[in-house]
Enzyme design. Structure first.
Site, short mmCIF file in Angstrom:
data_model
loop_
_atom_site.label_atom_id
_atom_site.label_comp_id
_atom_site.label_asym_id
_atom_site.label_seq_id
_atom_site.Cartn_x
_atom_site.Cartn_y
_atom_site.Cartn_z
N GLU A 58 6.29 -0.59 -38.35
CA GLU A 58 5.92 0.68 -39.00
C GLU A 58 4.65 0.53 -39.84
O GLU A 58 3.74 1.35 -39.77
CB GLU A 58 7.05 1.18 -39.91
CG GLU A 58 8.38 1.45 -39.23
CD GLU A 58 8.33 2.61 -38.25
OE1 GLU A 58 7.32 3.33 -38.20
OE2 GLU A 58 9.31 2.78 -37.49
N ASN A 62 0.97 2.15 -39.07
CA ASN A 62 0.28 3.01 -40.05
C ASN A 62 -1.17 2.59 -40.24
O ASN A 62 -2.06 3.44 -40.34
CB ASN A 62 1.01 2.94 -41.41
CG ASN A 62 2.17 3.91 -41.48
OD1 ASN A 62 2.38 4.73 -40.60
ND2 ASN A 62 2.95 3.80 -42.55
N ARG A 117 4.02 11.86 -33.90
CA ARG A 117 4.48 10.93 -34.92
C ARG A 117 5.67 11.58 -35.62
O ARG A 117 5.65 12.78 -35.90
CB ARG A 117 3.37 10.65 -35.96
CG ARG A 117 2.02 10.23 -35.38
CD ARG A 117 2.09 8.96 -34.57
NE ARG A 117 2.80 7.91 -35.27
CZ ARG A 117 3.40 6.91 -34.65
NH1 ARG A 117 3.41 6.84 -33.35
NH2 ARG A 117 4.02 6.00 -35.34
#
Lengths: 156, 134
Positions: A58, A62, A117
């Site tokens: 994650e 990002n 997303r």
């Protein structure tokens, strides 16, 4: 995070690795596998390792999707193994930065709705670790620190 | 070490079974999405079954992938079933509160009961921590 947890993550450093890799999506898998491989020396259980891989994935995603957006750059990962089976994973980019960290950490928050997303990245990081710290400055970059305490394993 | 994903589409009558295999992340999700959507628009099934039993890793990109396919199949007037997600995958689905929006099925009855119990326990735990996504 409890004061006790903070104490654990301030313990003596047992081992450390630094990884620097280009912010390209093919490295998402590479980054989580490299971190998991390094953490494996503390003999975590399968669930703990899966949690760490997911949280790292994650944070790295990002950096690529949001931090560097259309630009390219490097992602700097530092994994520190501490006394008391504590793991500290720092993931840093020199991308665009987050104007409002508190808003970005809200479940379902995303600035990229067209790209499918889910906006669950920070929620996943928070749920799968024991602490998440975010430092960010617009135009300078973002650092995410993931803290995970591994359960004590019964001796064989 | 490779981090790849692929898929096999089988259409029988009004039902399309898609077996996704490998790791689902932001990198692999685009190809999986294009593969499924291509088949969906060509065959226009009434029901899309995403078989997740061979998925070895999934992060929140997988949530976006599933919700996106739900949206496409609904536009086509059909429904989505997510079949046999692993414990780790059902955990992340539950975290997002998505189990309320999608139909999750297990082909193995015993495993289903175990996972449902585990999911209930997790929901309870996350409510206590005030972390559940609305």
């Amino acid at each position: 995070m409890s004061p006790r947890a903070k104490g654990i993550f301030g313990g003596e450093v047992l081992n450390r690795i630094q990884i620097k890799l280009p912010a390209i999506s093919v490295n998402e898998g590479m980054a989580r596998s490299a971190v998991a491989s390094f953490v494996s020396q503390l003999d975590p259980d399968v669930g703990e390792l899966a949690d760490i891989k997911c949280a790292v994935s994650e944070a790295v995603t990002n950096c690529i999707v949001h931090g560097y957006r259309a630009s390219t750059g490097l992602i700097y990962i530092t994994v520190t193994l501490l006394e008391g089976r504590a793991v500290k994973i720092e993931i840093r980019d020199r991308g665009c930065g987050i104007p409002d960290v508190r808003a970005a950490r809200q479940p379902l928050f995303t600035t990229d709705a067209d790209g499918e997303r889910s906006g669950m990245g920070f929620t996943v990081m928070e749920s799968f670790t024991d602490g998440v710290r975010v430092r960010s400055k617009v135009g300078v970059g973002t650092t995410v620190v993931l803290l995970k305490r591994l359960a004590t394993r019964a001796p064989l | 070490m490779t981090h790849k994903a692929d898929l096999v589409c089988d259409t029988a009558g009004e039902q399309m079974l898609v077996r996704v295999r490998g790791e689902i992340d932001h990198h692999t999700a685009a190809d999986i999405r294009n593969g499924i959507d291509g088949a969906l628009f060509e065959k226009r099934p009434r029901r899309l079954i995403m078989d997740m039993s061979a998925v070895t890793f999934m992060d929140s990109s997988g949530l976006g992938l599933i919700m996106g396919r739900l949206s496409v199949i609904r536009q086509l007037g059909g429904e989505l079933v997510v079949q046999d997600p692993s414990e780790a995958i059902s955990r992340i689905i539950t975290l997002a509160g998505m189990e309320r929006a999608i139909d999750i099925r297990y082909t193995d009855g015993e495993r289903r009961t175990q996972q449902k119990t585990a999911a209930r326990r997790r929901r309870k735990a996350s409510r206590t921590e005030g972390k559940v996504a609305k």
